[in-house]
Design an enzyme around this catalytic site. Structure first.
Site, PDB file in Angstrom:
ATOM      1  N   GLU A 283       0.758  -1.153   0.028  1.00  0.00           N
ATOM      2  CA  GLU A 283      -0.080   0.058   0.043  1.00  0.00           C
ATOM      3  C   GLU A 283       0.973   1.257  -0.132  1.00  0.00           C
ATOM      4  OE1 GLU A 283      -3.896   0.467   0.270  1.00  0.00           O
ATOM      5  OE2 GLU A 283      -2.833   2.102  -0.426  1.00  0.00           O
ATOM      6  N   ASP A 287       1.054   3.991  -2.871  1.00  0.00           N
ATOM      7  CA  ASP A 287       0.622   5.354  -2.874  1.00  0.00           C
ATOM      8  C   ASP A 287       1.928   6.420  -3.164  1.00  0.00           C
ATOM      9  OD1 ASP A 287      -1.581   4.329  -1.915  1.00  0.00           O
ATOM     10  OD2 ASP A 287      -1.134   4.664   0.158  1.00  0.00           O
ATOM     11  N   SER A 480      -7.253   1.792  -3.752  1.00  0.00           N
ATOM     12  CA  SER A 480      -5.914   2.333  -3.351  1.00  0.00           C
ATOM     13  C   SER A 480      -5.331   2.884  -4.396  1.00  0.00           C
ATOM     14  CB  SER A 480      -5.180   1.106  -2.567  1.00  0.00           C
ATOM     15  OG  SER A 480      -5.891   0.740  -1.376  1.00  0.00           O
ATOM     16  N   ASP A 522     -17.478  11.799 -17.168  1.00  0.00           N
ATOM     17  CA  ASP A 522     -18.570  11.043 -16.536  1.00  0.00           C
ATOM     18  C   ASP A 522     -18.549   9.516 -17.117  1.00  0.00           C
ATOM     19  OD1 ASP A 522     -21.028  10.239 -15.304  1.00  0.00           O
ATOM     20  OD2 ASP A 522     -22.320  11.063 -16.708  1.00  0.00           O
ATOM     21  N   ILE A 523     -18.631   8.510 -16.062  1.00  0.00           N
ATOM     22  CA  ILE A 523     -18.380   7.086 -16.517  1.00  0.00           C
ATOM     23  C   ILE A 523     -19.798   6.567 -16.518  1.00  0.00           C
ATOM     24  CG2 ILE A 523     -17.489   4.857 -15.668  1.00  0.00           C
ATOM     25  CD1 ILE A 523     -15.491   7.072 -16.366  1.00  0.00           C
ATOM     26  N   GLY A 544     -24.411  11.110 -15.444  1.00  0.00           N
ATOM     27  CA  GLY A 544     -24.578  11.595 -14.210  1.00  0.00           C
ATOM     28  C   GLY A 544     -23.943  11.281 -12.988  1.00  0.00           C
ATOM     29  N   ASP A 546     -23.404   8.832 -10.059  1.00  0.00           N
ATOM     30  CA  ASP A 546     -24.041   7.570  -9.459  1.00  0.00           C
ATOM     31  C   ASP A 546     -23.302   7.112  -8.591  1.00  0.00           C
ATOM     32  OD1 ASP A 546     -22.045   5.773 -10.735  1.00  0.00           O
ATOM     33  OD2 ASP A 546     -22.632   6.830 -12.744  1.00  0.00           O
TER      34      ASP A 546
END
Ligand SMILES: *[C@@H]1O[C@H](CO)[C@@H](O)[C@H](O)[C@H]1NC(C)=O
Ligand SMILES: *[C@@H]1O[C@H](CO)[C@@H](O)[C@H](O)[C@H]1NC(C)=O
Ligand SMILES: *[C@@H]1O[C@H](CO)[C@@H](O)[C@H](O)[C@H]1NC(C)=O
Length: 566
Positions: A283, A287, A480, A522-523, A544, A546
């Site tokens: 992790e 990062d 992550s 937008d996905i 939009g 979601d």
């Protein structure tokens, strides 16, 4: 210990009083949980002489007024927009009352614990170093030892807390008691050496900083140096500088300002910064490698937070609030969390309030939204329900969900999304969430709180991220990956703002749901799953906002244009 001219004599007198005193003051239930979260198995009673450090959060004042101020500061167009507050200004509004300190020290004195107690420099947390036996008397409870079946971690916790009537209203939380702790949102590292010969996925679909620079439109930027990018690390997760250097040799974005090529590591609450950790954290490496590769020449700081898992956010927030504005990061990326139902409401509220203070101080806080879709182990208080994430439901952070695919992105099936059972829907998202609710026909609304704060707010790529761990290249999936990616794009914008003499963006959501929403991609395909026991559980990405991918993924150049107008 706490010393105040008026209260000290009374405390000293009581501290010396007979030990029989505690039993004479009746206690009332302050907080309880039915049982430990599912992963925690109960063992024997905790040893009475086991050392324990209790942290008692004193009640802050005027939180609703403060929240309005924090909101005004984050709302483009408001006269206070961008006028971030210093800690002194924040405390002038919310600092606990003198009376609260006095009552708490009197209570501790009644249990001969006033001498073992210290008030933090900020004056809002009382830290009591004592034993389990003494804590049990103070809190009218019993501690047991528990073992986490997934991690092997052991912890002593109590299932209830009772306090004298006189203390009610003067404290917000006392821990460790009823809360068992946060966990890492753990990406699984699959090594593959060498990259090009890997058969797990076609190479073209691996995600690298260069791929992200095209996808999120930050390929051609001038070198940025101002500000600071923050990365939070907890639970003995440390990054490795040698892995970062190996990573950048292959994956640094060509022609991108990146001469710094490293980060500083700062310890918080006795955390550690090993120079070359025996085993680097996946992790932490993920990062740091993505933040460093994306944020041009902006300084990166890794905060290595030590101590009890259940107070990691308190340690970090109080530490960052205690810094000067110049020392604070403008953005902090966090990839740790937990099931909201496993976090007591008092801890959730106090933690979320701390995040609101960081936002007002000018820090954008971005969290991974979790890797279990709408949840796992989906039973709350004996009823089937989606299991929202914490701090996913906290309205003062920006939650980053996941996408997959580097052509047309779609929702990543395990990306976290949902609705809080603790926090109401904030006004800044009401238009978009209402619009989604009115279109939603999933037939599952009995399993989630449609009036709650909805998340994620935004999304970013979450699959096939190339990283280096222990010298080996491999790929990871998870939100992550998405959190440091989105956070780093925001820091690029902040850095430009600072160079232009503007304030950093601070708490992002009113801006994101406002003018910036059109600058996001937008996905509109794919869906998230989770809660296998509930038929049809999950959310689908549509046009939009979601609850699968929020408002969408970043477009740096478009966000920059909106930022320039803000
Ligand atoms: C939002 O965008 C509109 C249209 O570009 C602009 O007129 C307005 O000033 C912007 N508002 C803020 C608060 O940035
Ligand atoms: C402390 O003990 C005294 C004497 O029993 C009692 O009157 C008082 O309410 C106690 N204070 C608190 C805060 O419990
Ligand atoms: C892939 O594997 C082949 C055979 O093991 C090896 O000759 C080749 O150098 C490898 N390619 C790369 C790019 O490492």
């Amino acid at each position: 210990m706490f010393v105040s001219s008026s209260a000290a004599p009374a405390i000293l007198a009581l501290a010396g009083a007979a030990l029989a005193l505690p039993s004479t003051v009746p206690k009332r239930l302050f907080e309880s949980v039915d049982a430990a979260p599912p992963a925690w198995a109960k063992n024997e009673a905790a040893a009475k002489d086991e050392a324990i450090e209790l942290r008692i959060q004193l009640a802050h004042q005027n939180m609703p007024q403060f929240h309005q101020m924090a909101l005004d500061i984050a709302t483009p167009g408001h006269e206070k927009y961008g006028k971030h507050m210093s800690l002194e200004e924040i405390d002038a509004v919310i600092a606990p009352k003198e009376e609260s300190k006095q009552v708490v020290f009197e209570w501790l004195g009644n249990h001969s614990l006033a001498d073992s107690a210290v008030l933090t420099p900020r004056g809002n947390i009382v830290v009591v170093s004592t034993t389990v036996g003494e804590a049990e008397k103070l809190l009218g409870t019993e501690y047991h030892s528990y073992t986490n079946a997934e991690t092997g971690e052991k912890a002593s916790r109590a299932l209830s807390v009772s306090i004298p009537e006189a203390v009610f209203g003067h404290i917000e939380t006392v821990q460790p008691t009823t809360f068992f702790g946060f966990r890492e949102i753990k990406p699984t590292f699959t090594p593959h050496d060498p990259v090009r010969n890997d058969t797990n996925a076609p190479q073209a679909s691996y995600t690298t900083p260069t791929v992200l620079s095209t996808l999120y439109n930050f390929k051609s930027i001038s070198t940025l140096t101002k500000g600071k990018m923050g990365i939070a690390g907890f639970i003995k997760q440390w990054p490795s500088k040698s892995d970062l250097s190996t990573f950048l040799k292959t994956y640094a974005i060509s022609g991108f300002g990146n001469s710094g090529q490293t980060y500083t590591c700062t310890t918080v609450n006795s955390g550690q910064c090993p120079a070359s950790p025996a085993s680097a954290g996946t992790e932490a490496n993920l990062d740091v490698q993505y933040a460093r590769a994306i944020t041009s020449d902006i300084p990166n700081e890794f905060y290595s937070v030590g101590g009890n898992n259940n107070q990691i956010y308190e340690y970090l927030s109080e530490y960052l609030l205690g810094l000067s504005a110049a020392e604070r990061p403008n953005v902090i990326s966090v990839s740790y969390g937990g099931d909201e139902s496993s976090v007591t409401k008092s801890v959730a509220t106090t933690t979320c309030n701390q995040f609101s203070q960081l936002g007002a101080a000018g820090v954008s806080i971005l969290f991974a939204s979790g890797d279990s879709g709408v949840g796992s182990g989906c039973t709350i208080s004996g009823k089937k329900a989606y299991q929202p994430d914490f701090p996913g439901g906290c309205p003062w952070v920006t939650m980053v969900g996941g996408t997959t695919g580097t052509g047309t992105e779609k929702a990543w099936v395990d990306g976290g999304g949902g609705f809080s059972n603790y926090f109401d829907r904030p006004t800044w998202q009401s238009t978009q969430v209402q619009a989604w609710l009115s279109k939603n026909k999933d037939g599952n609304t009995q399993y989630y709180n449609t009036a709650g704060r909805a998340y994620p707010d935004v999304a970013a790529a979450a699959t096939y991220f190339e990283i280096v761990v222990g010298g080996r290249t491999g790929a990871v999936d998870g939100t992550s990956c998405a959190a440091p990616t989105f956070a780093s794009v925001i820091e690029l914008i902040n850095s430009g703002r600072l160079a232009a003499g503007k304030s950093a963006l601070g708490f992002l959501n009113p801006w994101l749901y406002g003018n910036a929403s059109n600058a996001l991609t937008d996905i509109t395909s794919g869906s998230i799953g989770g809660c296998a026991a509930i038929s049809g559980a999950g959310f689908t990405a549509i046009a939009g906002w979601d609850p699968a991918t929020g408002l969408g993924t970043p477009n740096y150049q478009k966000l920059l244009q909106v930022s320039n107008a803000t």
